[in-house]
Structure formats: structure tokens, C-alpha cells
Design an enzyme around this catalytic site. Structure first.
Site, PDB file in Angstrom:
ATOM      1  N   TYR A  88     -37.124  24.634  -3.671  1.00  0.00           N
ATOM      2  CA  TYR A  88     -37.464  23.959  -2.411  1.00  0.00           C
ATOM      3  C   TYR A  88     -37.469  22.443  -2.621  1.00  0.00           C
ATOM      4  CZ  TYR A  88     -40.141  22.575   1.725  1.00  0.00           C
ATOM      5  OH  TYR A  88     -40.551  21.968   2.887  1.00  0.00           O
ATOM      6  N   SER A  94     -39.114  16.433   2.815  1.00  0.00           N
ATOM      7  CA  SER A  94     -40.478  16.871   2.501  1.00  0.00           C
ATOM      8  C   SER A  94     -41.053  15.881   1.493  1.00  0.00           C
ATOM      9  CB  SER A  94     -40.415  18.267   1.884  1.00  0.00           C
ATOM     10  OG  SER A  94     -41.632  18.582   1.260  1.00  0.00           O
TER      11      SER A  94
HETATM   12  P1  NAP Z   1     -41.534  27.700   9.658  1.00  0.00           P
HETATM   13  O1  NAP Z   1     -42.641  27.765  10.644  1.00  0.00           O
HETATM   14  O2  NAP Z   1     -41.465  28.670   8.542  1.00  0.00           O
HETATM   15  O3  NAP Z   1     -40.162  27.710  10.467  1.00  0.00           O
HETATM   16  C1  NAP Z   1     -38.938  27.728   9.800  1.00  0.00           C
HETATM   17  C2  NAP Z   1     -37.831  28.010  10.777  1.00  0.00           C
HETATM   18  O4  NAP Z   1     -36.598  28.139  10.037  1.00  0.00           O
HETATM   19  C3  NAP Z   1     -38.036  29.328  11.527  1.00  0.00           C
HETATM   20  O5  NAP Z   1     -37.628  29.177  12.870  1.00  0.00           O
HETATM   21  C4  NAP Z   1     -37.110  30.265  10.791  1.00  0.00           C
HETATM   22  O6  NAP Z   1     -36.630  31.337  11.565  1.00  0.00           O
HETATM   23  C5  NAP Z   1     -35.964  29.329  10.434  1.00  0.00           C
HETATM   24  N1  NAP Z   1     -35.148  29.905   9.377  1.00  0.00           N
HETATM   25  C6  NAP Z   1     -35.520  30.251   8.130  1.00  0.00           C
HETATM   26  N2  NAP Z   1     -34.507  30.813   7.468  1.00  0.00           N
HETATM   27  C7  NAP Z   1     -33.450  30.834   8.317  1.00  0.00           C
HETATM   28  C8  NAP Z   1     -32.123  31.296   8.217  1.00  0.00           C
HETATM   29  N3  NAP Z   1     -31.648  31.912   7.125  1.00  0.00           N
HETATM   30  N4  NAP Z   1     -31.303  31.144   9.281  1.00  0.00           N
HETATM   31  C9  NAP Z   1     -31.749  30.572  10.418  1.00  0.00           C
HETATM   32  N5  NAP Z   1     -32.999  30.103  10.581  1.00  0.00           N
HETATM   33  C10 NAP Z   1     -33.850  30.247   9.534  1.00  0.00           C
HETATM   34  O7  NAP Z   1     -41.506  26.276   8.939  1.00  0.00           O
HETATM   35  P2  NAP Z   1     -41.886  24.811   9.444  1.00  0.00           P
HETATM   36  O8  NAP Z   1     -43.119  24.419   8.745  1.00  0.00           O
HETATM   37  O9  NAP Z   1     -41.776  24.706  10.911  1.00  0.00           O
HETATM   38  O10 NAP Z   1     -40.706  23.988   8.736  1.00  0.00           O
HETATM   39  C11 NAP Z   1     -39.666  23.333   9.449  1.00  0.00           C
HETATM   40  C12 NAP Z   1     -39.009  22.351   8.499  1.00  0.00           C
HETATM   41  O11 NAP Z   1     -39.962  21.358   8.105  1.00  0.00           O
HETATM   42  C13 NAP Z   1     -38.500  22.987   7.211  1.00  0.00           C
HETATM   43  O12 NAP Z   1     -37.279  22.376   6.849  1.00  0.00           O
HETATM   44  C14 NAP Z   1     -39.580  22.640   6.199  1.00  0.00           C
HETATM   45  O13 NAP Z   1     -39.058  22.601   4.889  1.00  0.00           O
HETATM   46  C15 NAP Z   1     -40.002  21.277   6.686  1.00  0.00           C
HETATM   47  N6  NAP Z   1     -41.346  20.841   6.268  1.00  0.00           N
HETATM   48  C16 NAP Z   1     -42.467  21.440   6.771  1.00  0.00           C
HETATM   49  C17 NAP Z   1     -43.723  20.986   6.394  1.00  0.00           C
HETATM   50  C18 NAP Z   1     -44.988  21.604   6.929  1.00  0.00           C
HETATM   51  O14 NAP Z   1     -46.084  21.187   6.516  1.00  0.00           O
HETATM   52  N7  NAP Z   1     -44.931  22.569   7.814  1.00  0.00           N
HETATM   53  C19 NAP Z   1     -43.847  19.902   5.498  1.00  0.00           C
HETATM   54  C20 NAP Z   1     -42.693  19.316   4.989  1.00  0.00           C
HETATM   55  C21 NAP Z   1     -41.438  19.785   5.396  1.00  0.00           C
HETATM   56  P3  NAP Z   1     -37.459  32.723  11.660  1.00  0.00           P
HETATM   57  O15 NAP Z   1     -38.733  32.376  12.362  1.00  0.00           O
HETATM   58  O16 NAP Z   1     -36.560  33.561  12.463  1.00  0.00           O
HETATM   59  O17 NAP Z   1     -37.669  33.174  10.246  1.00  0.00           O
END
Ligand code: NAP
Length: 250
Positions: free
Chosen positions: A170, A157
């Protein structure tokens, strides 16, 4: 490597015959990655904690006539060494190898000053975002070694490269992911067919981003489908000699 991975145009069959596991495959960026990998020929192992979401992605992939995926329920907050050993055994028995491992699942925790950061949440964020990807990779190494050229991709990130107030556990977990990538990449360099890199997705229209920036207009952000260049690039053989890098998806 293309100057911007947003412009990367992979061959349609880039991932043909590859078996790729995606954590957090039911939602957000992980869902988009699972679909993109399947569209490029991969057999995807959909790992995550909410089975109904994984089933919806499964249905989407099979309805499109793409390689039949597999669902593997796992809660990264609670899973331990035995669970990851069982996963390794299942992958070995079913596929005989693992070509790609995308550690995408993550949790945000609280946007709170460190002075008040709750210990239990600190431990949960580090468990899900750092310890689980470490442990899963460690236990899957033997099955990754069975692939001709395996790719491990962690998720970083912007706050994993420059600390910012109130990002707490985080940000710390993402700094550690950058470090884990470098250490692991150095350990496999020249002695293994595995490569290890990480991706900073950049601001992306997902539930996590909305939770972090509730006042932001999500329509100003790229959707997950638009940032798949980096993910496809690192999973495919075009990046065969890329190791130890932290790439920007945008
Ligand atoms: P998201 O929509 O919240 O999705 C997160 C995923 O992780 C969901 O499928 C969730 O499952 C799963 N998850 C969370 N806790 C879990 C657990 N205990 N066991 C198994 N699965 C779990 O987030 P996202 O934005 O797609 O993020 C994906 C990655 O990108 C993350 O690592 C995040 O830190 C990184 N990131 C995102 C952004 C952004 O702007 N979106 C920017 C920088 C980095 P459930 O749906 O079942 O809860």
C-alpha cells in the site's frame, strides 16, 4: 489557494457542465466526492466494482434533483487496456469529452512486514492502486484532451510520503502515485490543457481506515463529507493553473 483546503468555499455552480468520472464511487471518500461534485453541478460517472453501491449513490443524486449520473461498472483488479479503451469510447460517444478524472479507488492489502508480504497480494495492491489509474488515464487522454481544461486527480496517502513499517505494498503504491503525478504533470506542462495533481486525504472515517486502525474511535476522525474542499478545488477552474502538486485535504 486557500491556506487550508478545509476552508475552501466553492461557488455553488463550480462544476456546472463538467463531466467527472470517480473511481470507487460507491463508498467512503469516493461516494462523498461523487455527491459533492453533483451538488456543484457536475454530471458524474460513477465507476466501481459493486454495482449495488453505485446504484445507491445514483439514487441519492437523482432524488436530490441533481444532474443525472451514469454508472460504469469496472473491476480495477482485472481490467486491461481493452476495457479502458471501451470506457474512453463510451465517454466520447455519450459526452464528447471528460473534464475530470478522480482516481479514488484503492485497497489496503495486509498490514504485514515486507519479509512476509505475499506476492499475490503485492501484485493485486499495485494493480488496483497504481497500474489501473495509470492505464485508465493513458487510455482516457484523448477524451480528456477534448475538454477545455481537464483535471486528473490521483489519491496518495501519508505513507506515500514517508514509509512506515508494515504498510507494505500500500505504502509503495502511494509513493509511486506521488511519482506518477510528478512525471505526468511534467509531461503535460505547457503542451496540454490537462493538469495532473494528487490528494492525500488524511485520516478519514471510512471502512479502509477502520480496517487499518481497528482500535481507533472513528468518531474522532473527520467524515469524508468534511474533507471535500481539496477535491472540489482541484476539479474546478479555481485550480486551472495548479499542476504537479500533492495537496493535503486536511
Ligand atoms: P474505502 O471506503 O475502502 O473505499 C474504497 C473504494 O474503492 C470502494 O468504493 C471500493 O469498492 C473501491 N475499490 C476497491 N477495489 C476496487 C476494485 N478492484 N475495482 C473497483 N473499485 C474498487 O476507502 P476510502 O478510505 O474511501 O479510500 C479512498 C482512497 O483514499 C483510497 O485510495 C485510499 O488509499 C485513500 N486514503 C484513505 C485514507 C483514509 O483515512 N480513509 C487515508 C489516506 C488515503 P467496493 O466498495 O465495491 O469494494
Amino acid at each position: 489557494m486557500p491556506s487550508s483546503l478545509l476552508e475552501y468555499r466553492p461557488a455553488p455552480d463550480l462544476l456546472a457542465d463538467k463531466v467527472i468520472l470517480v473511481t470507487g464511487a460507491g463508498d467512503g471518500i469516493g461516494r462523498a466526492a461523487a455527491l459533492a461534485f453533483a451538488r456543484h453541478g457536475a454530471t458524474v460517472v460513477l465507476a466501481g466494482r459493486t454495482v449495488a453501491k453505485l446504484e445507491a449513490v445514483y439514487d441519492e443524486i437523482t432524488a436530490a434533483g441533481l444532474p443525472t449520473p451514469t454508472i460504469y461498472p469496472v473491476d480495477l483488479a482485472g481490467a486491461g487496456e481493452e476495457d479502458y479503451r471501451a470506457l474512453a469510447h463510451a465517454l466520447d460517444a455519450h459526452f464528447g469529452r471528460l473534464d475530470g478524472l478522480l482516481h479514488n479507488a484503492g485497497i489496503l492489502g495486509q498490514r504485514t512486514p515486507l519479509a512476509r508480504y505475499p506476492l499475490r497480494l503485492w501484485e493485486e495492491v499495485l494493480r488496483v492502486n497504481l497500474t489501473a489509474p495509470f492505464l485508465m488515464t493513458q487510455k482516457l487522454l484523448p477524451v480528456l484532451e477534448k475538454a477545455p481544461a481537464a483535471s486528473v486527480v490521483f489519491t496518495s496517502s501519508g505513507v506515500g510520503r514517508r514509509g512506515k513499517a508494515y504498510w507494505g505494498a500500500y505504502a509503495v503504491s502511494k509513493f509511486a502515485i506521488e511519482g506518477l503525478t510528478q512525471v505526468w504533470a511534467d509531461e503535460v506542462e505547457g503542451v496540454s490543457r490537462i493538469r495532473v495533481n494528487c490528494i492525500n486525504p488524511g485520516p478519514t472515517r471510512t471502512a479502509m481506515r477502520a480496517a487499518a486502525y481497528p482500535a481507533e474511535d472513528p468518531n474522532r476522525l473527520r467524515p469524508p463529507e468534511a474533507i471535500m474542499g481539496a477535491y472540489l478545488y482541484l476539479m474546478g477552474d479555481d485550480s486551472r493553473h495548479v499542476n504537479g502538486q500533492s495537496l493535503d485535504a486536511q
